[in-house]
Motif scaffolding. Structure first.
Motif, PDB file in Angstrom:
ATOM      1  N   SER A 176     -21.574 -41.653 -62.556  1.00  0.00           N
ATOM      2  CA  SER A 176     -20.556 -40.830 -61.895  1.00  0.00           C
ATOM      3  C   SER A 176     -21.174 -39.631 -61.184  1.00  0.00           C
ATOM      4  O   SER A 176     -20.639 -39.117 -60.216  1.00  0.00           O
ATOM      5  CB  SER A 176     -19.539 -40.333 -62.922  1.00  0.00           C
ATOM      6  OG  SER A 176     -20.151 -39.393 -63.799  1.00  0.00           O
ATOM      7  N   GLY A 177     -22.320 -39.183 -61.689  1.00  0.00           N
ATOM      8  CA  GLY A 177     -22.929 -37.956 -61.171  1.00  0.00           C
ATOM      9  C   GLY A 177     -22.596 -36.746 -62.014  1.00  0.00           C
ATOM     10  O   GLY A 177     -23.162 -35.675 -61.823  1.00  0.00           O
ATOM     11  N   ARG A 181     -22.034 -33.173 -59.716  1.00  0.00           N
ATOM     12  CA  ARG A 181     -22.425 -34.077 -58.633  1.00  0.00           C
ATOM     13  C   ARG A 181     -22.186 -33.462 -57.257  1.00  0.00           C
ATOM     14  O   ARG A 181     -22.878 -33.818 -56.293  1.00  0.00           O
ATOM     15  CB  ARG A 181     -21.670 -35.396 -58.767  1.00  0.00           C
ATOM     16  CG  ARG A 181     -20.178 -35.303 -58.543  1.00  0.00           C
ATOM     17  CD  ARG A 181     -19.489 -36.609 -58.887  1.00  0.00           C
ATOM     18  NE  ARG A 181     -18.048 -36.534 -58.687  1.00  0.00           N
ATOM     19  CZ  ARG A 181     -17.185 -37.330 -59.301  1.00  0.00           C
ATOM     20  NH1 ARG A 181     -17.606 -38.244 -60.147  1.00  0.00           N
ATOM     21  NH2 ARG A 181     -15.888 -37.207 -59.070  1.00  0.00           N
ATOM     22  N   ASP A 182     -21.230 -32.551 -57.154  1.00  0.00           N
ATOM     23  CA  ASP A 182     -20.937 -31.935 -55.861  1.00  0.00           C
ATOM     24  C   ASP A 182     -21.546 -30.536 -55.724  1.00  0.00           C
ATOM     25  O   ASP A 182     -21.291 -29.838 -54.754  1.00  0.00           O
ATOM     26  CB  ASP A 182     -19.423 -31.861 -55.644  1.00  0.00           C
ATOM     27  CG  ASP A 182     -18.766 -33.234 -55.630  1.00  0.00           C
ATOM     28  OD1 ASP A 182     -19.389 -34.157 -55.068  1.00  0.00           O
ATOM     29  OD2 ASP A 182     -17.661 -33.386 -56.174  1.00  0.00           O
ATOM     30  N   HIS A 199     -16.106 -33.273 -67.623  1.00  0.00           N
ATOM     31  CA  HIS A 199     -16.453 -34.471 -66.865  1.00  0.00           C
ATOM     32  C   HIS A 199     -15.330 -34.827 -65.913  1.00  0.00           C
ATOM     33  O   HIS A 199     -14.148 -34.779 -66.288  1.00  0.00           O
ATOM     34  CB  HIS A 199     -16.740 -35.647 -67.799  1.00  0.00           C
ATOM     35  CG  HIS A 199     -17.457 -36.767 -67.121  1.00  0.00           C
ATOM     36  ND1 HIS A 199     -16.833 -37.654 -66.282  1.00  0.00           N
ATOM     37  CD2 HIS A 199     -18.771 -37.116 -67.138  1.00  0.00           C
ATOM     38  CE1 HIS A 199     -17.718 -38.516 -65.821  1.00  0.00           C
ATOM     39  NE2 HIS A 199     -18.902 -38.210 -66.323  1.00  0.00           N
ATOM     40  N   SER A 212     -24.324 -36.390 -69.290  1.00  0.00           N
ATOM     41  CA  SER A 212     -23.860 -36.888 -68.000  1.00  0.00           C
ATOM     42  C   SER A 212     -24.145 -35.880 -66.894  1.00  0.00           C
ATOM     43  O   SER A 212     -24.496 -36.249 -65.768  1.00  0.00           O
ATOM     44  CB  SER A 212     -22.365 -37.194 -68.061  1.00  0.00           C
ATOM     45  OG  SER A 212     -21.885 -37.674 -66.833  1.00  0.00           O
ATOM     46  N   LEU A 215     -27.724 -36.101 -66.089  1.00  0.00           N
ATOM     47  CA  LEU A 215     -28.041 -37.505 -65.833  1.00  0.00           C
ATOM     48  C   LEU A 215     -29.031 -38.074 -66.845  1.00  0.00           C
ATOM     49  O   LEU A 215     -29.565 -39.162 -66.657  1.00  0.00           O
ATOM     50  CB  LEU A 215     -28.535 -37.745 -64.403  1.00  0.00           C
ATOM     51  CG  LEU A 215     -27.734 -38.816 -63.644  1.00  0.00           C
ATOM     52  CD1 LEU A 215     -26.296 -38.384 -63.446  1.00  0.00           C
ATOM     53  CD2 LEU A 215     -28.372 -39.151 -62.312  1.00  0.00           C
ATOM     54  N   ILE A 240     -25.458 -43.504 -57.702  1.00  0.00           N
ATOM     55  CA  ILE A 240     -24.310 -42.619 -57.925  1.00  0.00           C
ATOM     56  C   ILE A 240     -23.057 -43.258 -57.336  1.00  0.00           C
ATOM     57  O   ILE A 240     -23.033 -43.633 -56.160  1.00  0.00           O
ATOM     58  CB  ILE A 240     -24.540 -41.233 -57.282  1.00  0.00           C
ATOM     59  CG1 ILE A 240     -25.783 -40.563 -57.874  1.00  0.00           C
ATOM     60  CG2 ILE A 240     -23.308 -40.349 -57.469  1.00  0.00           C
ATOM     61  CD1 ILE A 240     -25.667 -40.164 -59.313  1.00  0.00           C
ATOM     62  N   PRO A 242     -19.213 -42.081 -57.549  1.00  0.00           N
ATOM     63  CA  PRO A 242     -18.331 -41.040 -58.091  1.00  0.00           C
ATOM     64  C   PRO A 242     -17.012 -41.539 -58.660  1.00  0.00           C
ATOM     65  O   PRO A 242     -16.453 -40.912 -59.565  1.00  0.00           O
ATOM     66  CB  PRO A 242     -18.098 -40.126 -56.879  1.00  0.00           C
ATOM     67  CG  PRO A 242     -19.257 -40.370 -55.972  1.00  0.00           C
ATOM     68  CD  PRO A 242     -19.593 -41.811 -56.143  1.00  0.00           C
ATOM     69  N   PRO A 300     -29.373 -41.150 -56.337  1.00  0.00           N
ATOM     70  CA  PRO A 300     -29.523 -39.919 -57.132  1.00  0.00           C
ATOM     71  C   PRO A 300     -30.786 -39.167 -56.725  1.00  0.00           C
ATOM     72  O   PRO A 300     -31.815 -39.775 -56.411  1.00  0.00           O
ATOM     73  CB  PRO A 300     -29.628 -40.434 -58.569  1.00  0.00           C
ATOM     74  CG  PRO A 300     -30.149 -41.823 -58.443  1.00  0.00           C
ATOM     75  CD  PRO A 300     -29.594 -42.360 -57.153  1.00  0.00           C
ATOM     76  N   LYS A 304     -32.836 -32.909 -58.354  1.00  0.00           N
ATOM     77  CA  LYS A 304     -31.635 -32.320 -58.929  1.00  0.00           C
ATOM     78  C   LYS A 304     -31.440 -32.774 -60.370  1.00  0.00           C
ATOM     79  O   LYS A 304     -30.875 -32.039 -61.184  1.00  0.00           O
ATOM     80  CB  LYS A 304     -30.417 -32.711 -58.083  1.00  0.00           C
ATOM     81  CG  LYS A 304     -29.100 -32.093 -58.572  1.00  0.00           C
ATOM     82  CD  LYS A 304     -27.945 -32.458 -57.640  1.00  0.00           C
ATOM     83  CE  LYS A 304     -26.629 -31.901 -58.149  1.00  0.00           C
ATOM     84  NZ  LYS A 304     -25.490 -32.237 -57.251  1.00  0.00           N
ATOM     85  N   TYR A 305     -31.906 -33.963 -60.687  1.00  0.00           N
ATOM     86  CA  TYR A 305     -31.721 -34.547 -62.022  1.00  0.00           C
ATOM     87  C   TYR A 305     -33.082 -34.915 -62.626  1.00  0.00           C
ATOM     88  O   TYR A 305     -33.408 -36.099 -62.780  1.00  0.00           O
ATOM     89  CB  TYR A 305     -30.847 -35.796 -61.934  1.00  0.00           C
ATOM     90  CG  TYR A 305     -29.458 -35.568 -61.392  1.00  0.00           C
ATOM     91  CD1 TYR A 305     -28.497 -34.909 -62.147  1.00  0.00           C
ATOM     92  CD2 TYR A 305     -29.094 -36.043 -60.131  1.00  0.00           C
ATOM     93  CE1 TYR A 305     -27.211 -34.723 -61.671  1.00  0.00           C
ATOM     94  CE2 TYR A 305     -27.808 -35.862 -59.643  1.00  0.00           C
ATOM     95  CZ  TYR A 305     -26.861 -35.199 -60.413  1.00  0.00           C
ATOM     96  OH  TYR A 305     -25.596 -35.024 -59.933  1.00  0.00           O
TER      97      TYR A 305
END
Length: 401
Positions: A176-177, A181-182, A199, A212, A215, A240, A242, A300, A304-305
Motif C-alpha cells: 500500500s505504501g 506513501r504521499d 494506516h 507498513s 515498508l 506500490i 495504493p 518503491p 525513502k524506504y
C-alpha cells in the motif's frame, strides 16, 4: 467440523478469526485460546466459544482471569506464561493452529504445534523470517501443512492453485505504501508516533502499522515468500499499489500474470487458510471493479524506504541474519512507539545491528542459535541507541547485500 486453536485471540488476527468461527459454527470449533494480557476480552471469548484450554502470556494476570470466569458453567484448563501458550499450541485434537501472535514470540508455540502434527494457518510472518531454516525441515518431517493467512502470501498461494511444478517465474508483492506513501522523503524527519499508526487502508496493530510505514513489512514478506514458495530473492519484486485491491501477483514461465483481488479485508485470507482446499460461501461485500475505480502502481523508492533494502540484504545473507533483522526491527519499533527514538532512527539502528552480526553470521542455525541471535539483536539495538548510532552513523549491510 474443523477443530482450531488460536494463538493471540485478542489481537487483530485473533478477533477476525473468531468472527469467522462465529459466522460458520457448523464448520469450525475452538479448542484452545491464548492471549497476551487483555483479560476482559479474553473472558468474553471464553464465554462465547467455550475452549477446552486457555493460556494468558502475562502470568501476573492469571488470578484476574480466574476471577473473571469464575461464574462460568464450563471452566477451561487455565495456564499462563510462555510455557502455557506453548501447551495450548500442542494441545488436544485441534487439527489447525492459527498463529496470530505478533513478533518472534510466536516461534516456539508454532514449532510445538508442528511437532504435535497440527497444520499451521500462518499469520505470524516472523515464524518463517527468523526460524525458516528450522521450521521448514520440521514441516516436512511431520507432514503438516503450512498455509499462509496474511493477505499477500495468501494471494500468491491462491494464484498457485493448479499451477504445475516449475511453472512459477516471479512473485510480485503489492504494498500500500503505508502511512507516508504521499509524503516526500524530506518530510519524514517530522514523523510522530500518531502519524505512523494511521494506516490508510488496513486496520492492524500498532507494530505492523509502523512496519507498513517503513515498508519493513514488505521486506519481511519478501523473506517469508522466499521460504514459503522457494523463490530466489531476484525473483521476488515489490510494487506500490495504493488501493490495496490486488493483494499480490505471480508471473508464470510463459509470462502470464495471475492476480488475486478483493476489498482490503483480512478475513478472506484467514478464511481460506482455515477452509482450504474448500471455498466457503460468505455474505461479505463482493468486489465491484467500477466502485474500486482506477488501480495504480509505482516503483518503491529505496531511498525513502531503506528498511526494504535491509530486508533484501539480510535475506541474501541467509543463516541467522534474518533473525537478527527481525528482532532488531521489533526492538527499534518498540523504542519508536515509546518515543525513545525517531522514525528515521529505525532503519539506522537495525542496520547497525545487522552490520555487527556479519562477523558472527551462523549459516546453518539451530533453534538455539536463532533464539540467541534474537536476544543478541535486541541488545545490539539498545547499544546502538546508547552509542549514538541513531544520530546518523551509517553501517554497511545494504552494500554487502
Amino acid at each position: 467440523m474443523k477443530a482450531i486453536s488460536l494463538l493471540g485471540s485478542t489481537g487483530s488476527i485473533g478477533t477476525q478469526t473468531l468472527d469467522i468461527v462465529a459466522q460458520n459454527p457448523e464448520q469450525f470449533r475452538i479448542v484452545g485460546l491464548t492471549a497476551g494480557r487483555n483479560v476482559e476480552l479474553l473472558a468474553r471469548q471464553i464465554r462465547q466459544f467455550r475452549p477446552e484450554i486457555v493460556a494468558i502470556r502475562a502470568e501476573a494476570m492469571l488470578p484476574e482471569l480466574k476471577e473473571a470466569i469464575a461464574s462460568y458453567d464450563q471452566q477451561p484448563i487455565l495456564l499462563a506464561g510462555e510455557a502455557g501458550v506453548t501447551e495450548v499450541a500442542r494441545y488436544g485434537d485441534a487439527s489447525t493452529v492459527v498463529t496470530g501472535i505478533v513478533g518472534c514470540a510466536g516461534l516456539l508455540p508454532t514449532i510445538a504445534a508442528i511437532e504435535a502434527g497440527k497444520d499451521i494457518a500462518l499469520a505470524n510472518k516472523e515464524t518463517l523470517i527468523a526460524g525458516g531454516p528450522v521450521v521448514l525441515p520440521l514441516v516436512e518431517k511431520h507432514g503438516v501443512k503450512l498455509l499462509p493467512a496474511d493477505s499477500e502470501h495468501s494471494a500468491i498461494f491462491q494464484c498457485l492453485q493448479g499451477v504445475p511444478s516449475g511453472g512459477l517465474r516471479r512473485i510480485i508483492l503489492t504494498a500500500s505504501g503505508g502511512a507516508f506513501r504521499d509524503w516526500p522523503a524530506e518530510k519524514l524527519v517530522q514523523v510522530r508516533v500518531a502519524d505512523a499508526i494511521k494506516h490508510p487502508n488496513w486496520s492492524m496493530g500498532r507494530k505492523i502499522t509502523v512496519d507498513s510505514a517503513t515498508l519493513m513489512n514488505k521486506g519481511l514478506e519478501v523473506i517469508e515468500a522466499h521460504f514459503l514458495f522457494g523463490m530466489d530473492y531476484d525473483q521476488i519484486d515489490i510494487v506500490i499499489h495504493p488501493q490495496s485491491i490486488i493483494h499480490s501477483l505471480i508471473e508464470l514461465q510463459d509470462t502470464s500474470v495471475l492476480a488475486q483481488l478483493g476489498w482490503p479485508d483480512m478475513r478472506l485470507p484467514l478464511l481460506y487458510a482455515l477452509s482450504w482446499p474448500d471455498r466457503l460461501y460468505t455474505d461479505w461485500e463482493t468486489l465491484d471493479l467500477v466502485k474500486a475505480g482506477n488501480l495504480t502502481f509505482s516503483e518503491p523508492k529505496y531511498e525513502k524506504y531503506p528498511c526494504m533494502g535491509l530486508a533484501y540484504a539480510a535475506g541474501r545473507a541467509g543463516g541467522s541474519m534474518a533473525a537478527v533483522l527481525n528482532a532488531a526491527n521489533e526492538q527499534a519499533v518498540s523504542l519508536f512507539l515509546e518515543e525513545k527514538i525517531r522514525f528515521l532512527d529505525i532503519p539506522r539502528v537495525i542496520e547497525s545491528a545487522c552490520d555487527r552480526h556479519l562477523g558472527e553470521l551462523c549459516h546453518h542455525p539451530t533453534l538455539d542459535d536463532i533464539i540467541a541471535a534474537d536476544r543478541w539483536a535486541r541488545q545490539a539495538v539498545l547499544a546502538a541507541v546508547d552509542t549514538g548510532v541513531a544520530s546518523g552513523k551509517q553501517a554497511t549491510l545494504v552494500s554487502m547485500g
